[in-house]
Write an enzyme that holds these catalytic residues in place. Structure first.
Site, PDB file in Angstrom:
ATOM      1  N   HIS A 196      29.220  43.406  43.126  1.00 50.08           N
ATOM      2  CA  HIS A 196      28.701  42.052  42.878  1.00 50.08           C
ATOM      3  C   HIS A 196      27.788  42.112  41.648  1.00 50.08           C
ATOM      4  O   HIS A 196      28.222  42.556  40.584  1.00 50.08           O
ATOM      5  CB  HIS A 196      27.999  41.579  44.172  1.00 50.08           C
ATOM      6  CG  HIS A 196      27.556  40.151  44.187  1.00 50.08           C
ATOM      7  ND1 HIS A 196      28.050  39.191  43.347  1.00 50.08           N
ATOM      8  CD2 HIS A 196      26.621  39.516  44.962  1.00 50.08           C
ATOM      9  CE1 HIS A 196      27.451  38.027  43.603  1.00 50.08           C
ATOM     10  NE2 HIS A 196      26.583  38.210  44.574  1.00 50.08           N
TER      11      HIS A 196
ATOM     12  N   HIS B 217      37.860  39.396  39.885  1.00 50.55           N
ATOM     13  CA  HIS B 217      36.993  38.480  40.618  1.00 50.55           C
ATOM     14  C   HIS B 217      37.780  37.906  41.786  1.00 50.55           C
ATOM     15  O   HIS B 217      38.976  37.677  41.661  1.00 50.55           O
ATOM     16  CB  HIS B 217      36.532  37.351  39.676  1.00 50.55           C
ATOM     17  CG  HIS B 217      35.363  36.601  40.197  1.00 50.55           C
ATOM     18  ND1 HIS B 217      35.482  35.515  41.023  1.00 50.55           N
ATOM     19  CD2 HIS B 217      34.039  36.793  40.009  1.00 50.55           C
ATOM     20  CE1 HIS B 217      34.279  35.071  41.317  1.00 50.55           C
ATOM     21  NE2 HIS B 217      33.379  35.822  40.725  1.00 50.55           N
TER      22      HIS B 217
ATOM     23  N   ASP C 177      29.830  39.712  33.816  1.00 44.57           N
ATOM     24  CA  ASP C 177      29.130  40.997  33.790  1.00 44.57           C
ATOM     25  C   ASP C 177      29.649  41.944  32.733  1.00 44.57           C
ATOM     26  O   ASP C 177      28.986  42.912  32.386  1.00 44.57           O
ATOM     27  CB  ASP C 177      29.283  41.695  35.149  1.00 44.57           C
ATOM     28  CG  ASP C 177      28.809  40.813  36.252  1.00 44.57           C
ATOM     29  OD1 ASP C 177      27.619  40.530  36.272  1.00 44.57           O
ATOM     30  OD2 ASP C 177      29.644  40.381  37.065  1.00 44.57           O
TER      31      ASP C 177
HETATM   32  N1  ACO Z   1      39.699  47.578  38.106  1.00 44.94           N
HETATM   33  C1  ACO Z   1      40.910  48.030  38.527  1.00 44.94           C
HETATM   34  N2  ACO Z   1      41.605  47.465  39.518  1.00 44.94           N
HETATM   35  C2  ACO Z   1      41.071  46.392  40.120  1.00 44.94           C
HETATM   36  C3  ACO Z   1      39.824  45.854  39.727  1.00 44.94           C
HETATM   37  C4  ACO Z   1      39.149  46.480  38.676  1.00 44.94           C
HETATM   38  N3  ACO Z   1      37.958  46.033  38.252  1.00 44.94           N
HETATM   39  N4  ACO Z   1      39.553  44.789  40.498  1.00 44.94           N
HETATM   40  C5  ACO Z   1      40.579  44.655  41.347  1.00 44.94           C
HETATM   41  N5  ACO Z   1      41.498  45.615  41.101  1.00 44.94           N
HETATM   42  C6  ACO Z   1      42.802  45.767  41.773  1.00 44.94           C
HETATM   43  C7  ACO Z   1      42.636  46.283  43.199  1.00 44.94           C
HETATM   44  O1  ACO Z   1      42.670  47.686  43.241  1.00 44.94           O
HETATM   45  C8  ACO Z   1      43.834  45.641  43.861  1.00 44.94           C
HETATM   46  O2  ACO Z   1      44.970  46.358  43.485  1.00 44.94           O
HETATM   47  P1  ACO Z   1      46.196  46.575  44.558  1.00 44.94           P
HETATM   48  O3  ACO Z   1      46.702  45.188  44.830  1.00 44.94           O
HETATM   49  O4  ACO Z   1      47.156  47.456  43.857  1.00 44.94           O
HETATM   50  O5  ACO Z   1      45.566  47.208  45.775  1.00 44.94           O
HETATM   51  C9  ACO Z   1      43.936  44.280  43.195  1.00 44.94           C
HETATM   52  O6  ACO Z   1      43.359  44.463  41.880  1.00 44.94           O
HETATM   53  C10 ACO Z   1      43.206  43.165  43.934  1.00 44.94           C
HETATM   54  O7  ACO Z   1      41.832  43.540  44.033  1.00 44.94           O
HETATM   55  P2  ACO Z   1      40.947  43.362  45.339  1.00 44.94           P
HETATM   56  O8  ACO Z   1      39.944  44.480  45.383  1.00 44.94           O
HETATM   57  O9  ACO Z   1      41.798  43.156  46.536  1.00 44.94           O
HETATM   58  O10 ACO Z   1      40.231  41.977  44.991  1.00 44.94           O
HETATM   59  P3  ACO Z   1      38.909  41.413  45.643  1.00 44.94           P
HETATM   60  O11 ACO Z   1      38.959  39.955  45.466  1.00 44.94           O
HETATM   61  O12 ACO Z   1      38.723  41.947  47.022  1.00 44.94           O
HETATM   62  O13 ACO Z   1      37.727  42.067  44.755  1.00 44.94           O
HETATM   63  C11 ACO Z   1      36.147  42.418  43.069  1.00 44.94           C
HETATM   64  C12 ACO Z   1      37.066  41.408  43.741  1.00 44.94           C
HETATM   65  C13 ACO Z   1      35.242  43.100  44.123  1.00 44.94           C
HETATM   66  C14 ACO Z   1      35.238  41.684  42.098  1.00 44.94           C
HETATM   67  C15 ACO Z   1      37.010  43.474  42.342  1.00 44.94           C
HETATM   68  O14 ACO Z   1      37.778  42.845  41.338  1.00 44.94           O
HETATM   69  C16 ACO Z   1      36.160  44.583  41.717  1.00 44.94           C
HETATM   70  O15 ACO Z   1      35.819  45.539  42.411  1.00 44.94           O
HETATM   71  N6  ACO Z   1      35.811  44.478  40.385  1.00 44.94           N
HETATM   72  C17 ACO Z   1      34.962  45.446  39.751  1.00 44.94           C
HETATM   73  C18 ACO Z   1      33.503  45.198  40.116  1.00 44.94           C
HETATM   74  C19 ACO Z   1      32.979  43.970  39.416  1.00 44.94           C
HETATM   75  O16 ACO Z   1      33.101  43.832  38.217  1.00 44.94           O
HETATM   76  N7  ACO Z   1      32.318  43.095  40.201  1.00 44.94           N
HETATM   77  C20 ACO Z   1      31.682  41.893  39.672  1.00 44.94           C
HETATM   78  C21 ACO Z   1      32.325  40.670  40.162  1.00 44.94           C
HETATM   79  S1  ACO Z   1      31.513  39.245  39.487  1.00 44.94           S
HETATM   80  C22 ACO Z   1      30.107  39.110  40.363  1.00 44.94           C
HETATM   81  O17 ACO Z   1      30.020  39.393  41.514  1.00 44.94           O
HETATM   82  C23 ACO Z   1      28.916  38.692  39.683  1.00 44.94           C
END
Ligand code: ACO
Length: 432
Positions: free
Chosen positions: A269, A308, A364
């Protein structure tokens, strides 16, 4: 019967049920009537991580994640970022309308009046280790305010809520700045009431003891104010959900906000902005980007600042930030990491792994590069995110309290443990 309904057939007994649809949702409680016999509890919704569950009705922030739209109270974020000050936007978020000139004057005066902290708050902060994480200091000090303001427990009293909102919006930059000063071993700086919200924050961060008055750079102060606008609210994200869930137990707003700060701290987050800089430092040079991307695709880590839950298109805040970065770099000199970040984004956006999963840079991805150029250490970035988010948390908290449909937030579970067994004396227990 409302106009739109959904008919559900229970294939266990071929019974059908018609449930109302409201704003594209069914009320999950309407599933409870679906039973095979009188002893059956009824059907529940199972939705870990709230992937498809609306927890409330809200009139504060609108996001269309597919189109990359963000609006506060109906106003596009781009317009607010261009035309408003942060305190004007905080007023909008909290009160539903943009303030008139006299309303804004009163609001700014009242918030400014509440920027100072009790001397004992400084002593609380003095107790932290010099290397304590600033988010830990912020979270704990905001929680400690509950002991300074026991009147805050009157959460049903509109006047009391108003006072706590003023205290929290007013004191947030002060406590945030003191967390920074503490880690450097520098004396705390009193708020300067002649300065604007972001300017005052800069003064409390960077004023040196010998300086009679801090003169903030106007370009940097405006950039910080715009960053505050971009971070002010983001509907039902993880920390806002924490705010609403904890607040639903009728805990006071200081304890409640402290829990939201804890949720924001996590690297998935708000803590992502800190992790982006860690990641960019690790990548180090342009030629290392392809190998890094390959590792991410192989599941060995994430591209931080990408992806996201709601945005499946470019985050509109990231677009504003990219423009802002150039204005900041004209003053501070270019942060070399920006070129690395732009190239990383370019390569990722061309890659089908990110394209097929609709992973785009979020706010971010670029915010930390600006904070670093301003002279802030990476572990401080999430604190700068938390300062303006206070107004969003409080608006959401107040909306929850006034919502007659809301009760204590208490989800159900699907129990998967042992059904029942008899107690075993310790000497008879075998290692399992
Ligand atoms: N890098 C690589 N792969 C990713 C990323 C990433 N940043 N984000 C998602 N994915 C992939 C997942 O591995 C998943 O792949 P799969 O379908 O092969 O298993 C797919 O994309 C879907 O991702 P989920 O994790 O299921 O999506 P979710 O909605 O649960 O997560 C989140 C969202 C937590 C923001 C995720 O994208 C992440 O971890 N991003 C990196 C951390 C980040 O930048 N967070 C800030 C968000 S903005 C905020 O809160 C202010």
């Amino acid at each position: 019967m409302p106009e739109e309904t959904l008919t559900i057939t229970d294939n266990r007994n071929n019974k059908t049920y018609t449930v109302p649809l409201f704003k594209g949702c069914i009320r999950t409680m309407d599933l409870r009537q679906i039973k095979v016999d009188a002893d059956d509890f009824g059907v529940m919704g199972y939705d870990p991580a709230f992937m498809n569950t609306a927890s409330c009705q809200s009139a504060i922030t609108y996001i269309d994640g597919d189109k990359g739209i963000l609006r506060y109270r109906g106003y596009p974020i781009e317009q607010l970022a261009e035309k408003c000050t942060f305190l004007e936007v905080a007023y909008l978020i909290l009160n539903g309308e943009l303030p008139t000139e006299s309303q804004l004057k009163d609001w700014v005066k009242e918030v400014t009046h509440h920027t100072m902290v009790h001397e004992n708050v400084k002593k609380v902060m003095d107790g932290f280790h010099h290397d304590a994480h600033p988010m830990g200091m912020l979270m704990s000090t905001i929680a400690a305010l509950a002991t300074f303001y026991p009147d805050a427990r009157k959460i049903q009293d509109a006047e009391s809520r108003r006072l706590q909102i003023l205290r929290l919006v007013g004191k947030m930059p002060t406590i945030a700045a003191y967390a920074y000063r503490h880690s450097l071993g520098l004396p705390y700086v009193d708020p300067d009431n002649s300065l604007g919200y972001a300017e005052n924050f800069m003064s409390m961060l960077w004023k040196m003891p010998a300086e009679p008055k801090y003169q903030p750079n106007k370009v940097l102060a405006r950039a910080l104010d715009v960053l505050f606008i971009l971070h002010a609210d983001h509907e039902q994200n993880c920390s806002t959900n924490a705010m609403r869930a904890v607040g639903s137990s009728q805990a006071d707003p200081f304890a409640t906000t402290a829990s939201a700060i804890g949720a924001l701290w996590g690297p998935l987050h708000g803590g992502a902005n800190e992790q982006v800089l860690v990641m960019l430092d690790e990548i180090g040079k342009m030629e290392n980007i392809p190998a890094f991307i390959a590792e991410v695709k192989a599941g060995k880590g994430k591209l931080m600042g990408f992806g996201h839950r709601v945005y499946k298109n470019y985050d509109p805040r990231a677009k504003v930030i990219k423009r802002l970065a150039d204005e900041v770099f004209d003053v501070t000199g270019k942060n070399p990491l920006i070129e690395l970040a732009v190239e990383l984004e370019r390569i990722a956006l061309q890659d089908d792994y990110f394209g097929s999963r609709k992973l785009f840079p979020t706010v971010d991805f670029y915010s930390g590069i600006i904070y670093e150029a301003m002279g802030m250490p990476s572990e401080y970035f999430t604190v700068v995110f938390a300062v303006p988010r206070m107004s969003g948390w409080l608006a959401q908290w107040q909306e929850m309290i006034l919502d007659t449909e809301q009760k204590i937030a208490r989800p159900r579970q699907v129990y998967t443990g042992v059904a029942i067994r008899d107690y075993e004396p310790i000497e008879k227990r075998a290692t399992k």
